[in-house]
Design an enzyme around this catalytic site. Structure first.
Site, PDB file in Angstrom:
ATOM      1  N   TYR A 116       0.834  -1.203   0.000  1.00 47.25           N
ATOM      2  CA  TYR A 116       0.000   0.000   0.000  1.00 47.25           C
ATOM      3  C   TYR A 116       0.879   1.267   0.000  1.00 47.25           C
ATOM      4  O   TYR A 116       1.891   1.322   0.711  1.00 47.25           O
ATOM      5  CB  TYR A 116      -0.899  -0.032   1.243  1.00 47.25           C
ATOM      6  CG  TYR A 116      -1.728   1.204   1.429  1.00 47.25           C
ATOM      7  CD1 TYR A 116      -2.840   1.443   0.620  1.00 47.25           C
ATOM      8  CD2 TYR A 116      -1.412   2.147   2.410  1.00 47.25           C
ATOM      9  CE1 TYR A 116      -3.599   2.583   0.783  1.00 47.25           C
ATOM     10  CE2 TYR A 116      -2.187   3.284   2.572  1.00 47.25           C
ATOM     11  CZ  TYR A 116      -3.270   3.497   1.754  1.00 47.25           C
ATOM     12  OH  TYR A 116      -4.028   4.634   1.910  1.00 47.25           O
ATOM     13  N   ASP A 169      -0.963  -7.473   6.221  1.00 47.65           N
ATOM     14  CA  ASP A 169      -2.037  -6.503   6.007  1.00 47.65           C
ATOM     15  C   ASP A 169      -3.181  -7.263   5.347  1.00 47.65           C
ATOM     16  O   ASP A 169      -3.090  -7.681   4.200  1.00 47.65           O
ATOM     17  CB  ASP A 169      -1.527  -5.364   5.105  1.00 47.65           C
ATOM     18  CG  ASP A 169      -2.578  -4.278   4.872  1.00 47.65           C
ATOM     19  OD1 ASP A 169      -3.780  -4.596   4.904  1.00 47.65           O
ATOM     20  OD2 ASP A 169      -2.187  -3.114   4.641  1.00 47.65           O
TER      21      ASP A 169
HETATM   22  C1  LIG Z   1      -6.308   1.984   2.912  1.00 50.96           C
HETATM   23  C2  LIG Z   1      -5.271   0.988   3.201  1.00 50.96           C
HETATM   24  C3  LIG Z   1      -4.341   1.194   4.228  1.00 50.96           C
HETATM   25  C4  LIG Z   1      -4.298   2.466   5.053  1.00 50.96           C
HETATM   26  O1  LIG Z   1      -5.426   2.584   5.861  1.00 50.96           O
HETATM   27  P1  LIG Z   1      -6.055   3.991   6.318  1.00 50.96           P
HETATM   28  O2  LIG Z   1      -7.248   3.577   7.099  1.00 50.96           O
HETATM   29  O3  LIG Z   1      -6.374   4.747   5.076  1.00 50.96           O
HETATM   30  O4  LIG Z   1      -5.018   4.674   7.127  1.00 50.96           O
HETATM   31  C5  LIG Z   1      -3.416   0.205   4.466  1.00 50.96           C
HETATM   32  N1  LIG Z   1      -3.385  -0.926   3.741  1.00 50.96           N
HETATM   33  C6  LIG Z   1      -4.254  -1.154   2.738  1.00 50.96           C
HETATM   34  C7  LIG Z   1      -4.161  -2.420   1.962  1.00 50.96           C
HETATM   35  C8  LIG Z   1      -5.227  -0.216   2.427  1.00 50.96           C
HETATM   36  O5  LIG Z   1      -6.071  -0.428   1.429  1.00 50.96           O
END
Ligand SMILES: *Cc1c(COP(=O)(O)O)cnc(C)c1O
Length: 393
Positions: free
Chosen positions: A102, A174
């Site tokens: 990301y 993630d």
């Molecule tokens: C949007 C996103 C983030 C960051 O999250 P926020 O809530 O915008 O801070 C991190 N990882 C992935 C895969 C995302 O899509």
């Protein structure tokens, strides 16, 4: 309690299905910064809301339960969850991380952590040999995002976690694109799961939030300490919104994933579309790994138009999806990674990762897929007609 029920049922029937004090069938919003202490020798469970708040605790319990972890944490954003987790590292430590991570995570690793003496190597995480080669004596974390954003590359969570354990490293995953409804990394050997709850978990484009869950005893203790020290906690109201969104997670994701498959198939057969990236296709290089570690392909796909220049007129001529940053909502969201989610990435890094000017990402919502396809058909017809005109001129 109630861990024997299926995931779908546990979204509704868990320790927080009603308030023990009043019977209210919704978690109370404890809008308090501080808590009265009856006796300074015997402080109560809560003292100050940065350190602990009952509404946040309900959400933290819930995400721990849903991810099969022992403890959960709620943060002010996905990036707050990710950044706070990186504070588990110290000066001199090294991270091996997916090169197509990301954009915000890329920025944190690349532009911020370096200043604190934390090193990193970006790798193609789908290539285990490359991952193994990148591990150094000071490597502490292997950081995975699967499916990755925006090209939906698939990393073998179990294989990377094994490699991490063999090298005394932790595995962070993630899990934003899948959510625990479709993929549970802790069960596959990961140590820490991270979420932008802003996306599918909350699901309604109305809150920015982050979550983490772990089953690792040391992370459990240290991350709680870091959450309180750094202080980027999620407020009580937003915790409640995330809890409400979670109740419909399973049925939202089922419906959206089904529509995503229909739309991906439609786009793959369209003559103006060069390529569709969707882990549900057998032709996707990661499809068998994905099928092994997840229970669905999810609701996000990316596609590349043959004519890069047509992206602008296509996106201006479709009506239904909102054209925006973000994903995972009830309404479909179309985004242009090169200028949106990955704008923080230098151009040469972007192109190296295949995030070219012709690439669009679609997060499928809850509209009737026939309406979405009709809308796309119109957009593509307009693009096709324009191309004919410019050729004739
Ligand atoms: C949007 C996103 C983030 C960051 O999250 P926020 O809530 O915008 O801070 C991190 N990882 C992935 C895969 C995302 O899509």
């Amino acid at each position: 309690m109630t861990n024997h029920h299926t995931f779908q049922t546990r979204l509704l029937h868990n320790d927080h299905k009603f308030d023990r004090e009043t019977g209210a069938v919704s978690v109370p919003i404890q809008q308090a910064s501080t808590f009265h202490q009856a006796d300074f020798d015997n402080p109560g469970i809560y003292d100050y809301s940065r350190s602990g708040n009952p509404t946040r605790e309900a959400l933290e319990d819930t995400i721990a339960n849903l991810e099969g972890g022992t403890r959960g944490y709620a943060f002010a954003s996905g990036m707050a969850a990710i950044s706070t987790s990186f504070m588990l590292l110290s000066k001199g430590d090294h991270v091996v991380i997916s090169e197509d991570v990301y954009g915000g995570t890329f920025r944190m690793i690349h532009d911020v952590l370096g200043r604190f003496g934390i090193e990193h190597t970006f790798v193609n995480m789908t290539d285990l040999h490359e991952v193994a080669t990148a591990i150094q004596p000071n490597t502490k974390v292997l950081y995975i995002e699967t499916p990755s954003n925006p090209l939906l590359n698939i990393t073998d969570i179990q294989a990377v976690s094994k490699l991490a354990k063999a090298n005394n490293c932790l595995t962070f995953v993630d899990n934003t694109f899948m959510t625990p409804a479709l993929q549970q990394p802790l069960e596959l050997g990961a140590d820490l799961v991270l979420h932008s709850a802003t996306k599918f978990i909350a699901g309604h484009s109305d809150v920015v939030a982050g979550l983490a869950a772990t089953n690792h005893p040391e992370i459990e203790e240290q991350l709680g300490f870091l959450q309180n020290s750094f202080g980027s906690i999620l407020g009580a109201h937003d915790c409640w919104l995330v809890l409400r969104g979670l109740k419909t997670l399973d049925c939202r994701l089922k419906q959206s994933s089904e529509s995503a498959e229909t739309i991906a198939t439609y786009l793959a057969g369209h003559p103006l579309v060069e390529e569709v990236y969707y882990p549900g296709f057998n032709s996707h290089p990661g499809s068998s790994t994905h099928a092994y570690q997840s229970s669905g392909a999810g609701a996000v796909l990316s596609f590349r138009l043959k004519d890069e220049a047509a992206v602008r007129s296509f996106s201006q001529h479709i009506e239904l999806p909102v054209f925006a940053v973000s994903l995972g909502a009830v309404e479909s969201i179309l985004s242009y990674p090169a200028k949106m989610s990955h704008a923080a990435m230098p151009e040469h890094e972007r192109l190296k990762r295949g995030i070219t000017g012709g690439l669009l990402r679609l997060s499928v919502g809850l509209e009737n897929p026939d309406d979405l396809i009709r809308d796309f058909e119109n957009g593509l017809e307009y693009v096709g007609a324009q191309q004919k005109v410019s050729k004739a001129q």
